[in-house]
Write an enzyme that holds these catalytic residues in place. Structure first.
Site, mmCIF file in Angstrom:
data_model
loop_
_atom_site.group_PDB
_atom_site.id
_atom_site.type_symbol
_atom_site.label_atom_id
_atom_site.label_comp_id
_atom_site.label_asym_id
_atom_site.label_seq_id
_atom_site.Cartn_x
_atom_site.Cartn_y
_atom_site.Cartn_z
ATOM 1 C CD GLU A 140 -2.349 2.162 -8.158
ATOM 2 O OE1 GLU A 140 -2.045 3.339 -8.334
ATOM 3 O OE2 GLU A 140 -2.658 1.691 -7.049
ATOM 4 C CD GLU A 162 -1.518 -2.815 -3.312
ATOM 5 O OE1 GLU A 162 -2.089 -1.780 -2.932
ATOM 6 O OE2 GLU A 162 -0.679 -2.825 -4.228
HETATM 7 C C1 XIL Z 1 1.156 2.876 -0.342
HETATM 8 C C2 XIL Z 1 1.875 2.682 0.976
HETATM 9 O O1 XIL Z 1 1.077 1.900 1.835
HETATM 10 C C3 XIL Z 1 2.157 4.004 1.600
HETATM 11 O O2 XIL Z 1 2.905 3.845 2.784
HETATM 12 C C4 XIL Z 1 2.933 4.873 0.595
HETATM 13 O O3 XIL Z 1 3.132 6.123 1.132
HETATM 14 C C5 XIL Z 1 2.155 4.998 -0.696
HETATM 15 O O4 XIL Z 1 1.908 3.713 -1.201
HETATM 16 N N1 XIL Z 1 -1.558 0.875 -4.139
HETATM 17 C C6 XIL Z 1 -0.310 0.309 -4.159
HETATM 18 C C7 XIL Z 1 0.564 0.411 -2.958
HETATM 19 O O5 XIL Z 1 0.023 -0.397 -5.109
HETATM 20 O O6 XIL Z 1 1.925 0.418 -3.290
HETATM 21 C C8 XIL Z 1 0.233 1.630 -2.153
HETATM 22 O O7 XIL Z 1 1.013 1.621 -0.974
HETATM 23 C C9 XIL Z 1 -1.243 1.671 -1.841
HETATM 24 C C10 XIL Z 1 -2.057 1.745 -3.100
#
Ligand code: XIL
Length: 342
Positions: free
Chosen positions: A152, A258
């Protein structure tokens, strides 16, 4: 008359008790798919919740750690790394023949607090970043074979996000991060990971420009992670497919890294059954699109959690129910949609 009423009652009870039963259960995701199917993995639940690990093991052959490899967790103090959880996870994955995808070496949302107090010039910052990356990558060399190196780093308008690394090293920090990761493990597959790459956005253009520039300068980058936190309708499946095809055409492997399908925007007065079918169709369309990529460019599809109970989105809204298993780890229609697309 009484008999008919009795039968009717039985039918109602019957239909209620099977309300959420899946329409398919013949093969597991990992058995049927021709590419790795992954989940974000919560190491606490993996250790202590039986239904969680049973499902994770039966269905998935790729894990991405949800928390324990993030910078703040794994590098809690400047001169101290905490590898305890990741070491256990690496061992678990090795023993169970599960691919472990490293996530993530740099991410503005999970940088440790001690970083705010660090003082130094650009060279000191670069040295710090190098140590951070290389200590982690070299520890798992040969075991963790792929990494989200940077997560990101771009804004939606295509500009670079003002991360602590951008501020202190400058725009080349991304390229340098990849360079140092490759130096620590030349065999590893290195990914850039982000959201909003699913629609043909200014961000996608900017990311591709940057990565192509990097490659032209001889710095290795192999894949793109499209996070795929999507809703029921946006972006449309055709747009997602076109974006993935574009990334593949530039020679990158593609990770839907994701995936979750948030049901928050589902029609308000629809039944749960109908909404579940909308989600099923959506998942099926997404997975079918992924299947159109060439086999060697399909790095895999990773769901961001095992069951709805485990999803980060449920903390925001209980309406989201974004995953393939319900709170009791029963397959949802979306699960069937995934299987049917394979
Ligand atoms: C999120 C997790 O799911 C949560 O448990 C944590 O508190 C924050 O991060 N983009 C990403 C992931 O790349 O690492 C994130 O995961 C969600 C958004």
């Amino acid at each position: 008359m009484r008999k008919i009423a009795g039968i009717l009652l039985l039918c109602i009870i019957f239909s209620f008790s099977f309300k959420d039963e899946p329409a398919c259960a013949t093969a597991s995701l990992r058995q049927k798919a021709s590419f790795p199917v992954g989940t974000a993995i919560n190491t606490e639940k993996l250790k202590y919740e039986e239904r969680y690990w049973e499902t994770a093991l039966a269905e998935f052959n790729s894990f991405t750690p949800e928390k324990v490899m993030k910078p703040a967790f794994i590098h809690p103090e400047k001169d101290r790394f905490d590898f305890s959880e990741t070491d256990q996870l690496v061992k678990f994955c090795f023993e169970n023949k599960i691919r472990l995808h490293g996530h993530t070496l740099l991410w503005h949302k999970a940088e440790p607090h001690w970083l705010d107090d660090f003082e130094g010039n650009a060279e000191d910052w670069e040295q710090l970043m190098k140590t951070h990356i290389q200590t982690i990558v070299s520890r798992y060399k040969g075991q963790v074979k792929s990494w989200d190196v940077v997560n990101e780093a771009f804004n939606d308008d295509g500009s670079l996000r003002k991360t602590i690394w951008l501020k202190n090293i400058g725009p080349s920090y991304i390229e340098k991060a990849f360079f140092y990761a490759a130096e620590a493990d030349p065999e590893a597959l290195l990914f850039y990971n982000d959201y909003s790459l699913e629609h043909l956005s200014a961000k996608l253009d900017a990311v591709l420009d940057y990565l192509n520039g990097m490659r032209a300068a001889g710095v290795a980058v192999h894949g793109l992670g499209m996070q795929m936190h999507v809703g029921l309708y946006f972006p449309p499946a055709e747009t997602i497919n076109t974006s993935a095809a574009r990334i593949a055409a530039e020679g990158f492997v593609v990770h839907y890294s994701e995936l979750d399908v948030n049901l928050e925007e589902a029609p308000l007065f629809s039944s749960r059954k109908k909404i579940n079918i909308l989600q099923k169709d959506r998942v099926k369309a997404i997975v079918s699109g992924f299947m159109q990529l060439s086999a060697r460019q399909r790095f895999g599809i990773t769901l961001w959690g095992v069951s709805d109970n485990d999803s980060w989105l449920m903390e925001e809204s209980v309406r989201s129910r974004p995953l393939l298993f319900d709170k009791r780890y029963r397959q949802k229609p979306a699960y069937c949609g995934f299987l049917e697309a394979l």
